[in-house]
Design an enzyme around this catalytic site. Structure first.
Site, PDB file in Angstrom:
ATOM      1  N   VAL A   1      -3.974 -13.620   1.184  1.00 53.66           N
ATOM      2  CA  VAL A   1      -4.290 -12.646   0.149  1.00 53.66           C
ATOM      3  C   VAL A   1      -3.503 -11.369   0.409  1.00 53.66           C
ATOM      4  CG1 VAL A   1      -6.141 -11.265  -0.885  1.00 53.66           C
ATOM      5  CG2 VAL A   1      -6.613 -13.602  -0.112  1.00 53.66           C
ATOM      6  N   SER A   2      -2.974 -10.750  -0.637  1.00 57.11           N
ATOM      7  CA  SER A   2      -2.279  -9.471  -0.545  1.00 57.11           C
ATOM      8  C   SER A   2      -1.080  -9.595   0.396  1.00 57.11           C
ATOM      9  CB  SER A   2      -3.260  -8.378  -0.112  1.00 57.11           C
ATOM     10  OG  SER A   2      -2.668  -7.104  -0.192  1.00 57.11           O
TER      11      SER A   2
END
Length: 702
Positions: free
Chosen positions: A304-305
């Site tokens: 994520v990210s």
């Protein structure tokens, strides 16, 4: 005093393990035939520890807290706050990463999360998972990368699987445990975590305190090569800097001098290599007869990210076939030039696409203190000084086409400048619907720290007059307490340990917390000069010869991190929220889809899912709860879809927009999220919801 001998013994044990790694590598059989390469510990491993966790007092997923303990609103404490044990630090880090301590009205812990298992069913029992946990480091000094490999006792040896889970943001190695980690463990997969060479490592320059790989802290002279980071300053240089700028702290991402984002992909691939090596060394019994290999072990890289950017980088860089598939949510990516790639929304070309974070972040930091005045209802609006914000509006007017033109300012008048700042953000590639988030997303330290990282700047360089420190009640740099530093492994977001903050060293009246900066006239100005400096370095428009040298270094470091979209034809599923104001879709997943088409053509197996009414975080705070749905719900669904694809051959869903329904209600009083708010990713989306590729042009429906 009584704790010192125990701490020295712990450092000694770590040192012994580090020195003995070479002895752990098995010798070749007497026949002369070399064992499978995956059975050897990779040569870059500098230290390795292992612990079996019985699933009672401690375990892989909940650190012995059980799901009930993860749901407790109060964090687990330390017996001695100034000397927490590695187990206590790990427990607090896992409690925070699981995220179950809030209410479940937003769906976390009820519709998705670490307590939800296969097919969306709640995990039976208390969630404790017994198994073996390995912690390894690669590199020393400013270079160490931390890895954790978890092998559950119920490892599926008949259909072995590994999930590589690099940390999001700048966070520590356990950050992904509540997402991809839990998802993997519930399926009997091993998990390979990495901090990507970032994480909470710090160097308190005043006390000369640093952190070891197990999270404990101590004097740099005692930890030596066991430290996960030090600032690289000689004692004399550190003393000179302390005399000039006392109580400052250096941290790994900004001050390591090694540009860790450039090696995110390598570190994620290494996590997989290490996991396979450990499976072959320690868990061969009952497993495949020829050992755990890329041919018989399913490997998904999921993040994520920044972790999403790392797994896509790994997919591009893995040419040995270790990784079968990639799943990324809201990936932070610095992209190669978009030659031939276009992004359109509703048939209209977006005003900007493919800009790197250091640039759009620096531009946003200039515009946001003005833009916040456009929406008094937005979360975070009331934290701004309206007079200082109005002065920022006036300072934006000029000849820079990225900011506010003189003609537009004259036509709009002072009251219209905040709306012009919002429009400038849209011209920069932010979604019009993300304007509500600009106040809460004002974060100048992000472009500052990336500029420092790309430039390989030292803490002593204080680029653009910035540093980090704890502060006193007046916002002035102040010493950290021993307890604050001791807890950093579990409480730090990857920059200065809490409660540290960004410091403006050049503020009128002396160094002060950045948001309390005073301009040359002595009035609050949100450090306009510092933000302009970072903006010039990011866009390569320096004002002086000295800035030119730094701008060139920033550009060189940035180029080392660019992604070209070539995933080698492996399946990939990317999900992102349309309203993302931290990593705008026009600078991330949308153009990456086009780059992938340019690189792979018909061989591409990448699907992109854009989720309306979702942004970069899943906050359920007042003002977020009634407007947004959790992207994490779709990330977990994407993992399920990829698993089905790899294990049953079911086709991945085509690229699409998922149209969600906000919870509604008053801020802070939104009704409970239900499945009706979050329709599933469609196997056959309606024509008006499909994201289409026309050559290398990406067409996203409104």
């Amino acid at each position: 005093m009584s704790n010192a001998p125990a701490r020295h013994r712990r450092y000694g044990a770590l040192a012994a393990l580090a020195l003995c790694v070479a002895a752990l590598v098995p010798a070749a059989p007497a026949s002369g035939a070399a064992p499978p390469t995956t059975a050897r510990l990779p040569g870059y491993v500098a230290s390795l520890t292992a612990r079996h966790l019985d699933g009672q007092d401690d375990d892989l997923l909940t650190a012995g807290l059980g799901l009930a303990g993860l749901r407790e609103p109060d964090p687990p404490g330390f017996a001695d706050p100034e000397h927490p044990t590695p187990a206590e630090l790990r427990r607090l880090a896992i409690w925070g990463a699981a995220g179950l301590y809030g209410d479940d009205s937003g769906g976390l812990g009820r519709l998705y999360g670490p307590d939800i298992g296969p097919e969306g069913r709640p995990v039976p029992g208390d969630g404790r998972i017994p198994g073996t946990e390995y912690t390894a480091t690669a590199g020393t000094g400013a270079d160490p990368v931390t890895f954790v490999v978890q092998v559950p006792d119920d490892l599926d040896r008949s259909r072995p699987c590994v999930v590589a889970a690099p940390a999001a943001g700048l966070l520590g190695v356990y950050q992904a445990i509540g997402g991809a980690g839990a998802w993997a463990l519930h399926r009997g997969c091993a998990v390979a975590y990495t901090d990507k060479g970032m994480g909470p490592g710090f160097h308190d320059l005043a006390s000369d305190t640093v952190m070891a790989a197990d999270g404990t802290t101590g004097p740099r002279a005692e930890l030596g090569d066991l430290a996960v980071f030090d600032a690289g300053l000689s004692d004399a240089a550190r003393e000179r800097y302390n005399a000039r700028s006392p109580y400052r702290i250096a941290f790994k991402q900004a001050h390591s001098g090694r540009n860790p984002q450039a090696t995110w992909g390598r570190d994620t691939v290494r996590a997989v290599e290490l996991a396979l090596a450990l499976l072959n060394r320690e868990h061969r019994a009952g497993g495949p007869s020829d050992g755990y290999t890329p041919e018989n072990t399913t490997v998904i890289a999921a993040g994520v990210s920044n972790g999403g950017g790392a797994v896509l980088a790994a997919g591009e860089q893995d040419r040995r076939g270790l990784i079968d598939a990639v799943v990324a949510a809201a990936p932070q990516l610095n992209l190669a030039p978009l030659r031939g790639v276009a992004v359109r929304q509703g048939g209209v070309r977006v005003p900007a696409a493919g800009m790197p974070l250091v640039r759009y972040g620096a531009l946003a930091a200039l515009l946001q203190p003005c833009a916040v005045l456009a929406d008094p209802q937005a979360p975070g609006h009331d934290s701004f000084d309206r007079s200082a914000a109005a002065r920022r509006c006036a300072a934006l007017v000029g000849d820079d086409p990225r900011l506010v033109s003189r003609a537009d300012a004259a036509a709009a008048g002072p009251a219209g400048l905040p709306e012009l700042a919002q429009r400038a953000l849209v011209r920069a590639g932010f979604q019009p619907t993300s304007g509500y988030l600009q106040a809460s997303h004002y974060d100048p330290q992000t472009p500052v720290s990336y500029a420092m990282s790309f430039a390989r700047a030292s803490a002593a360089d204080a680029l653009c007059g910035y540093s980090w420190a704890a502060t006193d009640a007046d916002g002035r740099p102040a010493p950290y307490t021993a307890a604050q530093l001791a807890a950093a492994f579990a409480t730090s977001g990857g920059r200065a340990p809490a409660p540290g903050t960004l410091i403006n060293d050049r503020s009128h009246g002396g160094p002060v917390a950045d948001r309390r900066s005073l301009g040359p006239d002595g009035r609050p100005d949100y450090n306009l000069a510092g933000e302009r400096c970072v903006y010039r370095l990011a866009f390569g428009d320096p004002a002086t010869a000295a800035e030119r040298a730094w701008a060139d270094r920033v550009a060189q470091g940035l180029d080392e991190t660019r992604r070209d979209g070539d995933l080698g034809g492996r399946p990939a599923l990317v999900v992102q929220g349309r309203d993302d104001a931290r990593v705008p879709v026009n600078h991330s997943a949308r153009p990456y889809l086009g780059l992938n088409a340019r690189a792979e053509g018909e061989a591409s197996r990448l699907s992109y899912v854009e989720v309306t009414n979702a942004h970069h975080s899943d906050s359920t705070a007042a003002g977020f709860d009634n407007r947004y749905v959790p992207l994490g719900y779709y990330y977990q669904q994407a993992l399920d879809l990829m698993w089905d694809h790899l294990t049953t051959g079911r086709a991945l869903p085509p690229s699409q927009v998922v149209r969600t329904v906000p919870r509604g209600g008053e801020p802070g009083r939104a009704p409970e999220l239900t499945p009706a708010n979050v329709p599933p990713i469609a196997a056959d989306p309606a024509p008006g919801d499909r994201v289409r590729l026309r050559g290398t042009a990406v067409d996203v429906p409104d």
